[in-house]
Design an enzyme around this catalytic site. Structure first.
Site, PDB file in Angstrom:
ATOM      1  N   GLU A 152       7.832  18.606 -24.907  1.00 46.90           N
ATOM      2  CA  GLU A 152       7.265  18.885 -23.573  1.00 46.90           C
ATOM      3  C   GLU A 152       7.901  20.147 -22.972  1.00 46.90           C
ATOM      4  OE1 GLU A 152       4.695  17.212 -22.469  1.00 46.90           O
ATOM      5  OE2 GLU A 152       4.815  15.121 -23.124  1.00 46.90           O
ATOM      6  N   ASN A 171      -1.790  19.263 -20.291  1.00 44.38           N
ATOM      7  CA  ASN A 171      -2.167  18.346 -21.364  1.00 44.38           C
ATOM      8  C   ASN A 171      -2.323  19.049 -22.710  1.00 44.38           C
ATOM      9  OD1 ASN A 171      -2.387  15.809 -19.953  1.00 44.38           O
ATOM     10  ND2 ASN A 171      -4.029  16.797 -18.821  1.00 44.38           N
ATOM     11  N   LYS A 209       6.304  23.184 -13.772  1.00 45.40           N
ATOM     12  CA  LYS A 209       5.535  21.981 -13.404  1.00 45.40           C
ATOM     13  C   LYS A 209       5.265  21.985 -11.903  1.00 45.40           C
ATOM     14  CE  LYS A 209       4.193  17.535 -14.155  1.00 45.40           C
ATOM     15  NZ  LYS A 209       4.280  16.330 -14.924  1.00 45.40           N
ATOM     16  N   ARG A 252       0.827  -1.233   0.000  1.00 50.34           N
ATOM     17  CA  ARG A 252       0.000   0.000   0.000  1.00 50.34           C
ATOM     18  C   ARG A 252       0.850   1.268   0.000  1.00 50.34           C
ATOM     19  NH1 ARG A 252      -3.687  -2.935   3.336  1.00 50.34           N
ATOM     20  NH2 ARG A 252      -5.267  -3.748   1.921  1.00 50.34           N
ATOM     21  N   ARG A 276      -3.915  21.956 -13.528  1.00 52.15           N
ATOM     22  CA  ARG A 276      -3.006  20.913 -14.010  1.00 52.15           C
ATOM     23  C   ARG A 276      -3.413  20.394 -15.389  1.00 52.15           C
ATOM     24  NH1 ARG A 276       0.117  16.088 -10.730  1.00 52.15           N
ATOM     25  NH2 ARG A 276       1.317  15.430 -12.552  1.00 52.15           N
ATOM     26  N   HIS A 290      -2.193  17.074 -25.842  1.00 51.27           N
ATOM     27  CA  HIS A 290      -2.199  15.648 -25.491  1.00 51.27           C
ATOM     28  C   HIS A 290      -3.460  14.912 -25.940  1.00 51.27           C
ATOM     29  CE1 HIS A 290       1.377  16.665 -23.305  1.00 51.27           C
ATOM     30  NE2 HIS A 290       1.501  15.457 -22.806  1.00 51.27           N
ATOM     31  N   HIS A 295       5.911   9.524 -28.041  1.00 50.69           N
ATOM     32  CA  HIS A 295       4.943  10.340 -27.299  1.00 50.69           C
ATOM     33  C   HIS A 295       5.163  11.837 -27.568  1.00 50.69           C
ATOM     34  CE1 HIS A 295       2.350  11.714 -24.069  1.00 50.69           C
ATOM     35  NE2 HIS A 295       3.359  12.413 -23.577  1.00 50.69           N
ATOM     36  N   GLU A 323      -5.328  17.347 -10.544  1.00 51.60           N
ATOM     37  CA  GLU A 323      -5.895  17.801 -11.819  1.00 51.60           C
ATOM     38  C   GLU A 323      -7.379  18.147 -11.751  1.00 51.60           C
ATOM     39  OE1 GLU A 323      -3.999  15.935 -15.269  1.00 51.60           O
ATOM     40  OE2 GLU A 323      -5.895  16.117 -16.324  1.00 51.60           O
ATOM     41  N   LYS A 345       2.392  11.722 -11.256  1.00 52.22           N
ATOM     42  CA  LYS A 345       1.476  10.887 -12.034  1.00 52.22           C
ATOM     43  C   LYS A 345       2.206   9.597 -12.349  1.00 52.22           C
ATOM     44  CE  LYS A 345      -1.671  13.966 -14.449  1.00 52.22           C
ATOM     45  NZ  LYS A 345      -2.087  14.500 -15.758  1.00 52.22           N
ATOM     46  N   HIS A 355      -2.639  11.848 -27.889  1.00 56.32           N
ATOM     47  CA  HIS A 355      -2.949  10.494 -27.409  1.00 56.32           C
ATOM     48  C   HIS A 355      -3.777   9.726 -28.437  1.00 56.32           C
ATOM     49  CE1 HIS A 355      -2.318  11.337 -22.813  1.00 56.32           C
ATOM     50  NE2 HIS A 355      -1.184  11.116 -23.457  1.00 56.32           N
TER      51      HIS A 355
HETATM   52  P1  NAD Z   1      11.275   6.035 -22.565  1.00 53.56           P
HETATM   53  O1  NAD Z   1      11.256   5.867 -21.120  1.00 53.56           O
HETATM   54  O2  NAD Z   1      10.840   4.898 -23.412  1.00 53.56           O
HETATM   55  O3  NAD Z   1      12.751   6.474 -22.984  1.00 53.56           O
HETATM   56  C1  NAD Z   1      13.004   6.681 -24.342  1.00 53.56           C
HETATM   57  C2  NAD Z   1      14.179   5.825 -24.849  1.00 53.56           C
HETATM   58  O4  NAD Z   1      15.372   6.471 -24.477  1.00 53.56           O
HETATM   59  C3  NAD Z   1      14.241   4.421 -24.280  1.00 53.56           C
HETATM   60  O5  NAD Z   1      14.692   3.551 -25.308  1.00 53.56           O
HETATM   61  C4  NAD Z   1      15.314   4.514 -23.201  1.00 53.56           C
HETATM   62  O6  NAD Z   1      15.975   3.310 -22.997  1.00 53.56           O
HETATM   63  C5  NAD Z   1      16.235   5.554 -23.788  1.00 53.56           C
HETATM   64  N1  NAD Z   1      16.981   6.351 -22.833  1.00 53.56           N
HETATM   65  C6  NAD Z   1      16.493   7.052 -21.776  1.00 53.56           C
HETATM   66  N2  NAD Z   1      17.466   7.778 -21.221  1.00 53.56           N
HETATM   67  C7  NAD Z   1      18.597   7.545 -21.927  1.00 53.56           C
HETATM   68  C8  NAD Z   1      19.924   8.046 -21.854  1.00 53.56           C
HETATM   69  N3  NAD Z   1      20.284   8.978 -20.971  1.00 53.56           N
HETATM   70  N4  NAD Z   1      20.823   7.568 -22.732  1.00 53.56           N
HETATM   71  C9  NAD Z   1      20.455   6.653 -23.684  1.00 53.56           C
HETATM   72  N5  NAD Z   1      19.217   6.181 -23.823  1.00 53.56           N
HETATM   73  C10 NAD Z   1      18.296   6.623 -22.948  1.00 53.56           C
HETATM   74  O7  NAD Z   1      10.374   7.285 -23.042  1.00 53.56           O
HETATM   75  P2  NAD Z   1      10.235   8.773 -22.509  1.00 53.56           P
HETATM   76  O8  NAD Z   1      10.068   9.591 -23.714  1.00 53.56           O
HETATM   77  O9  NAD Z   1      11.286   9.107 -21.544  1.00 53.56           O
HETATM   78  O10 NAD Z   1       8.864   8.719 -21.712  1.00 53.56           O
HETATM   79  C11 NAD Z   1       7.637   8.468 -22.369  1.00 53.56           C
HETATM   80  C12 NAD Z   1       6.640   7.995 -21.362  1.00 53.56           C
HETATM   81  O11 NAD Z   1       6.439   9.007 -20.365  1.00 53.56           O
HETATM   82  C13 NAD Z   1       5.279   7.727 -21.952  1.00 53.56           C
HETATM   83  O12 NAD Z   1       4.817   6.489 -21.485  1.00 53.56           O
HETATM   84  C14 NAD Z   1       4.401   8.845 -21.422  1.00 53.56           C
HETATM   85  O13 NAD Z   1       3.065   8.459 -21.263  1.00 53.56           O
HETATM   86  C15 NAD Z   1       5.057   9.110 -20.098  1.00 53.56           C
HETATM   87  N6  NAD Z   1       4.794  10.451 -19.550  1.00 53.56           N
HETATM   88  C16 NAD Z   1       4.398  10.531 -18.264  1.00 53.56           C
HETATM   89  C17 NAD Z   1       4.166  11.763 -17.698  1.00 53.56           C
HETATM   90  C18 NAD Z   1       3.804  11.857 -16.242  1.00 53.56           C
HETATM   91  O14 NAD Z   1       3.469  12.949 -15.796  1.00 53.56           O
HETATM   92  N7  NAD Z   1       3.892  10.804 -15.495  1.00 53.56           N
HETATM   93  C19 NAD Z   1       4.369  12.920 -18.445  1.00 53.56           C
HETATM   94  C20 NAD Z   1       4.781  12.802 -19.760  1.00 53.56           C
HETATM   95  C21 NAD Z   1       4.991  11.555 -20.319  1.00 53.56           C
HETATM   96  N1  GLY Z   2       2.209  15.444 -17.934  1.00 51.14           N
HETATM   97  C1  GLY Z   2       0.962  15.952 -17.450  1.00 51.14           C
HETATM   98  C2  GLY Z   2       0.894  16.075 -15.973  1.00 51.14           C
HETATM   99  O1  GLY Z   2       1.820  15.724 -15.275  1.00 51.14           O
HETATM  100  O2  GLY Z   2      -0.092  16.487 -15.474  1.00 51.14           O
END
Ligand code: NAD
Ligand code: GLY
Length: 374
Positions: A192, A252, A234, A128, A248, A255, A273, A244, A150, A259
């Site tokens: 972003e 998006n 942020k 939990r 917040r 987005h 993304h 949100e 998130k 999406h």
């Molecule tokens: P990812 O985590 O897949 O990383 C992208 C690629 O880069 C991967 O192949 C990874 O192995 C590589 N990589 C990462 N850091 C590296 C480094 N320093 N050197 C070499 N390779 C590296 O993708 P992302 O773009 O980081 O994240 C996308 C995800 O984030 C999506 O699922 C999206 O929905 C999510 N997201 C979440 C929020 C949130 O608020 N939680 C906000 C925006 C996006």
């Molecule tokens: N990436 C959108 C949020 O964190 O609210």
């Protein structure tokens, strides 16, 4: 054991929680000190690293050396969006439980947004709730996903539909790791970055325009300023509206369109993304201009900037999306979490730096716009 940690660039603080965000060229080196100090103060009992295979190969070794005996388990996962799944969630939860944890075991999420979202979600449900820290390594994770709590995974029904709000204990952003990030991923993360400027900071947009070359050459001062500015935006928004209910939703911008494009592409590698968000932001400004609430000049500036940094601006730029029509796009947009009482809510803009939540989007207008655009 008292160690001197680097100073945080900022702190995300509201009435319920507060945590430091470190932005530094060597922030990775501070993770071990942070964990060991907290263990000596009996705050944590040990830690677990979760990383994908790419990042693990490059950076887990550095952390492991510093963490020493406090490291109880290391989990390596395949890289890519498909790892943010219920299957991987189940696997890692079972693996972590089998290793014998308690409520003071700390999860270290080392990687991009995929690992941060998945590891953070696992932390939120294991026993939990156990503590976790974010050590983002992609630009996208540094400026967005690692801050704000998130967490979640994708479902067959859509992206990020299973998840929780669960804040990390700290965020360590080591800007030097961007040197190994593939260029396409850096650009996707940049979508972003410029999003914050489009939402409410026209001055930051001007700074980004003036400093594009330095940013894409990874000039350390420009990178640190850019990332800190994004994290501050942020943090301000999350501090005011963690769950949100209001402001917040502005984060998006682009987005709901984006999406829908990602879903149509089955989250495949043809569209990252950030690339989907880039096209989505162009669509949000174009739709605003179509509705007559934003000038065509600003919509054009948005498109030109996104194009100049090498991001896609049109759905037609993506081969796998060329069959998408307006009806399908609208039905995909309705899967968005911002849909309220059956009504589509979009983030639209009056100008660059003046975005707002549009509560009642007229579907006939959207249909006309999409027929013209797709
Ligand atoms: P990812 O985590 O897949 O990383 C992208 C690629 O880069 C991967 O192949 C990874 O192995 C590589 N990589 C990462 N850091 C590296 C480094 N320093 N050197 C070499 N390779 C590296 O993708 P992302 O773009 O980081 O994240 C996308 C995800 O984030 C999506 O699922 C999206 O929905 C999510 N997201 C979440 C929020 C949130 O608020 N939680 C906000 C925006 C996006
Ligand atoms: N990436 C959108 C949020 O964190 O609210």
């Amino acid at each position: 054991m008292k160690m001197t940690l680097i100073k945080p660039a900022l702190t995300l603080e509201n009435k319920d929680f507060s945590y430091p965000i470190y932005v530094h060229e060597d922030a990775l080196l501070s993770v071990g000190d942070f964990v060991k100090q907290a263990i000596s103060e009996k705050k944590y009992s040990g830690c677990i690293i979760i990383a994908d295979e790419n990042v693990s190969k490059l950076y887990a070794g550095r952390l492991k050396g510093d963490l020493g005996e406090s490291l109880k388990l290391e989990i390596k996962l395949p890289a890519g969006e498909t790892t943010k799944s219920i299957t991987h969630l189940e696997k890692i939860c079972e693996q972590i439980l089998a290793s014998g944890i308690d409520r003071q075991t700390l999860i270290v999420a080392l990687g991009g947004g995929v690992i941060g979202d998945l590891a953070g979600f696992a932390a939120s449900i294991l026993l939990r709730g156990i503590p976790f820290i974010q050590v983002p390594t992609s630009l996208l994770a540094m400026v967005d996903s690692s801050v704000g709590g998130k967490t979640g995974i994708n479902s067959a029904a859509g992206k990020n539909l299973i998840g929780s709000f669960y804040q990390p204990e700290a965020v360590f952003i080591d800007t030097a790791v961007l040197n190994t990030l593939p260029k396409r991923e850096f650009k996707a993360g940049y979508a972003e970055v410029v999003k914050y400027a489009f939402i409410n900071d026209a001055k930051f947009f001007a700074w980004l325009e003036d400093n594009k070359e330095k940013i894409f050459a990874l000039e350390p001062q420009a990178i640190t300023h850019m990332i800190t500015t994004c994290c501050q935006h942020k943090a301000d928004i999350v501090a005011a509206d963690e769950k949100e209910h209001g402001a917040r939703a502005l984060l998006n911008l682009g987005h709901t369109f984006g999406h829908a494009l990602e879903a149509e592409n089955n989250y495949g590698p043809e569209l990252l993304h950030g690339e989907a968000v880039a096209i989505g932001m162009v669509m949000a400004f174009d739709f605003s201009a179509h509705l007559g609430i934003c000038s065509a000049v600003d919509a054009e500036k948005v498109k030109t900037h996104i194009d100049r940094v090498g991001l896609p601006t049109k759905v037609r730029d993506i081969k796998s999306l060329r069959g998408l029509n307006a009806e399908k796009m609208i039905s995909l947009m309705f899967k968005d979490k911002k849909v309220k009482l059956g009504r589509l809510r979009l983030i639209l803009a009056h100008a660059i730096g003046e975005s707002f939540v549009a509560d009642e989007v007229k579907l006939d207008e959207l249909q006309v716009f999409l027929e013209k655009t797709l």
